[in-house]
Structure formats: C-alpha cells, structure tokens
Design a protein around this motif. Sequence first.
Motif, PDB file in Angstrom:
ATOM      1  N   TYR A 117       0.838  -1.214   0.000  1.00  0.00           N
ATOM      2  CA  TYR A 117       0.000   0.000   0.000  1.00  0.00           C
ATOM      3  C   TYR A 117       0.869   1.259   0.000  1.00  0.00           C
ATOM      4  O   TYR A 117       0.607   2.212  -0.748  1.00  0.00           O
ATOM      5  CB  TYR A 117      -0.931  -0.011   1.225  1.00  0.00           C
ATOM      6  N   ASP A 118       1.915   1.253   0.812  1.00  0.00           N
ATOM      7  CA  ASP A 118       2.809   2.429   0.857  1.00  0.00           C
ATOM      8  C   ASP A 118       3.501   2.643  -0.491  1.00  0.00           C
ATOM      9  O   ASP A 118       3.688   3.782  -0.930  1.00  0.00           O
ATOM     10  CB  ASP A 118       3.856   2.266   1.961  1.00  0.00           C
ATOM     11  N   LEU A 119       3.879   1.535  -1.135  1.00  0.00           N
ATOM     12  CA  LEU A 119       4.504   1.663  -2.458  1.00  0.00           C
ATOM     13  C   LEU A 119       3.522   2.270  -3.458  1.00  0.00           C
ATOM     14  O   LEU A 119       3.880   3.100  -4.296  1.00  0.00           O
ATOM     15  CB  LEU A 119       4.930   0.276  -2.980  1.00  0.00           C
ATOM     16  N   PHE A 168      -5.138  -3.333  -0.912  1.00  0.00           N
ATOM     17  CA  PHE A 168      -5.248  -1.885  -1.128  1.00  0.00           C
ATOM     18  C   PHE A 168      -6.579  -1.340  -0.629  1.00  0.00           C
ATOM     19  O   PHE A 168      -6.853  -0.156  -0.745  1.00  0.00           O
ATOM     20  CB  PHE A 168      -5.051  -1.571  -2.618  1.00  0.00           C
ATOM     21  N   GLY A 169      -7.441  -2.213  -0.114  1.00  0.00           N
ATOM     22  CA  GLY A 169      -8.710  -1.750   0.435  1.00  0.00           C
ATOM     23  C   GLY A 169      -9.853  -2.694   0.124  1.00  0.00           C
ATOM     24  O   GLY A 169      -9.667  -3.745  -0.492  1.00  0.00           O
ATOM     25  N   GLU A 170     -11.031  -2.296   0.567  1.00  0.00           N
ATOM     26  CA  GLU A 170     -12.236  -3.093   0.320  1.00  0.00           C
ATOM     27  C   GLU A 170     -12.612  -3.018  -1.155  1.00  0.00           C
ATOM     28  O   GLU A 170     -12.242  -2.061  -1.858  1.00  0.00           O
ATOM     29  CB  GLU A 170     -13.401  -2.535   1.152  1.00  0.00           C
ATOM     30  N   LEU A 171     -13.390  -3.995  -1.592  1.00  0.00           N
ATOM     31  CA  LEU A 171     -13.834  -4.011  -2.990  1.00  0.00           C
ATOM     32  C   LEU A 171     -15.196  -3.347  -3.141  1.00  0.00           C
ATOM     33  O   LEU A 171     -15.982  -3.290  -2.197  1.00  0.00           O
ATOM     34  CB  LEU A 171     -13.912  -5.448  -3.496  1.00  0.00           C
ATOM     35  N   LEU A 194     -11.752  -0.606  -6.262  1.00  0.00           N
ATOM     36  CA  LEU A 194     -11.579  -0.360  -4.827  1.00  0.00           C
ATOM     37  C   LEU A 194     -12.685   0.541  -4.293  1.00  0.00           C
ATOM     38  O   LEU A 194     -12.994   1.578  -4.890  1.00  0.00           O
ATOM     39  CB  LEU A 194     -10.239   0.328  -4.563  1.00  0.00           C
ATOM     40  N   ALA A 195     -13.243   0.167  -3.170  1.00  0.00           N
ATOM     41  CA  ALA A 195     -14.247   1.006  -2.509  1.00  0.00           C
ATOM     42  C   ALA A 195     -13.544   2.195  -1.839  1.00  0.00           C
ATOM     43  O   ALA A 195     -12.319   2.275  -1.816  1.00  0.00           O
ATOM     44  CB  ALA A 195     -14.994   0.183  -1.473  1.00  0.00           C
TER      45      ALA A 195
END
Length: 321
Positions: free
Chosen positions: A34-36, A61-64, A298-299
């Motif tokens: 995620y940081d990248l 990277f997060g929720e869908l 991504l949501a």
Amino acid sequence: MPLRSLEIQPLNVGARVHGVDYDKLDAKAASVLYDLWLEYGFLVFSGVDSIERHLQITRCFGELEIHPFPEVRFKENPFLIELGGQKAPAAMVYDGTEVRLNRIPWHRDTAYTPGICKGAMLRMVEVPPEEGETLVADTAAAYDDLSADVKDRLVGLEYKATLRLGSIDQTRPGAIWKTVREATAEEDPRGKIGDKGYDDSANTRYPSVVHPALLEHPESGRKCIFLSPTYVDYFIGLEPAESQDLLVYLTDHMTKPKYVYKHSWTVDDAIIWDNRRCMHAAVGNRVDHPRRGLRSTLAGSLQTGRYFDPNAVAPDLQLAD
Ligand SMILES: O=C(O)CCC(=O)C(=O)O
Ligand SMILES: [Fe+2]
C-alpha cells in the motif's frame, strides 16, 4: 511474506513489483504494498493467475466495490468487471483506415458519478499478439510542472462532466485517435460491430456531475490535475472558448510522454492505479485478435462531486442481480 524478496523496478510512471509471494500476503506485506502504491501511484504485478489471487491482491489496497455499470459486471463474480472478450466496444475508424476494438480514451474510472473511485486493478487473461496496451498518466507529476499561473487558475475551478460512450463521439480532448466515422460490418471480420454489451441509453442513465479540477490527494497530500477529459463538458464559469482551450491545454500537458507509461501486456499481468492520482486509456486491438481483461474496483470513493442538477436522482444500480 519475506519482504526482503521484494524488488521494486521504478517505471517512468509507477513501478513494477517483483518477488511477491501471493500465498503469503499478510497484513505486513499488504501495508508495504500500500505504501509503495501511494508513493508510485501505479503498480504492475505479474503471474496473477487466478480470480482468487486477483481479488486477494486488490484487498491489500482496500475493500472491494461493485461497479456502478451493471452491463459490464462479470457474471461469475460481482466484484469484477469484464472487458473485451465477447463484449468488445464498437470498433473505431481512424482516418477511415484503421479499425480497432476496445479503444478507450483518457479517463478516470467512475468520474461520471459524484464519487470517483479510489483505484482499480486490471488483470489481462487474454492478450492480443500485438497492440492492446494500456496507458497510465501521472497527473500529480503533470501538476508539479504547470506554471504558477495555470496552477492559480485551477484553484476553486470546477467542471461539469457527463458519461459519454460510443465510438463516433470519441473525438474530444482525451481521445487517443480521431474517429471519422463508424466502421462497417465488412471492416470487422468478427462481425462484432456494435456488440458492446450495452447500448447508448446508458449515457443518459447517469445524471451529469460537477467535480473540482484540482485535487489534493487525501493520503499523500500531492496535488493532482483531477480531470477525466473524456467526460468534461466545460469548466463552470468560463466562456466556452476559454473552457475548451484550457481543457485542450491541460489534456495535452497531462498526456505528454514523460507523464505516460504504456503497459504492454503479458498474460496474468495485473496493474493497479490510484484513480485519484492517475488517469488511463486503452490503445485498442485489431478486430481479429482476442483481448479479455477482468477488473476489480476499490471502494472508498472520494465524494468530491455533486449532481449538476441538485434535483437529479441517482440511478438504480441493480446491485441485486
Ligand atoms: O482495457 C484497458 O486497457 C483499460 C480498461 C479500463 O479503462 C479499465 O479497466 O478501467
Ligand atoms: Fe477505466
């Protein structure tokens, strides 16, 4: 996952990530990825050889989110959309000679809704033998290089945006070719002209929206030129000619080669863009070549927009297919 096996190969936009052990994607690995992603705005993975892996990496990277365009949803999994395959958008004719499927002009995903989605991951499962590349532009780097005068003009500036689908209308700023006419059925050996899986009534399903032209990225703080050129009708408060000139200027600027990465696909590559920072486009492929992609969304969309008409009603997204 042993993080020391990760190898980051910076590209002119974004970075390619090697050495990810997809079987060991724990919370620590997800946070590193995620940081990248925030740092580079766009990442390329390879060897993503199943739907489960695709979704698992996206979840780092997060929720869908379920996509707001029912016609493109993948039948086998509502968190994916299907691109190309049997539902190839109508072919485009360039100067009357060049017919291609799947050409998509410069845009940000879901920019025709009040909330522009956070990001999306596209995996290519069928790759044409030539062409079919995806282009990604870094609108933060492009913003940094604007003159102080143009930067000032973007402060507080908003634009009206409307979904625009269909081959013949792709002549606006943000188009990566010039459509001069529809292709004929004879020009498409597969006879797929017009079989795009949706009809143009979709254009009126989504009421026009208003978004800011300048975004301060909510996580990195970097300023981005927040346009989705294909959908822009005009900048609010500018004379029509001035608005058009500014749109052309900004679009030409953002799509200069130094801000654009061109991804040539290998089967099971998966690319993930930060939709707040990057915009993207598809070059298109020859009509007799197969190309099929699956894409997760991504949501956590940014509610930067509003309906142009305050009385507009959000469309029924048919979430319970
Ligand atoms: O087909 C492509 O290369 C890009 C498709 C696209 O715009 C998307 O997946 O959001
Ligand atoms: Fe897209």
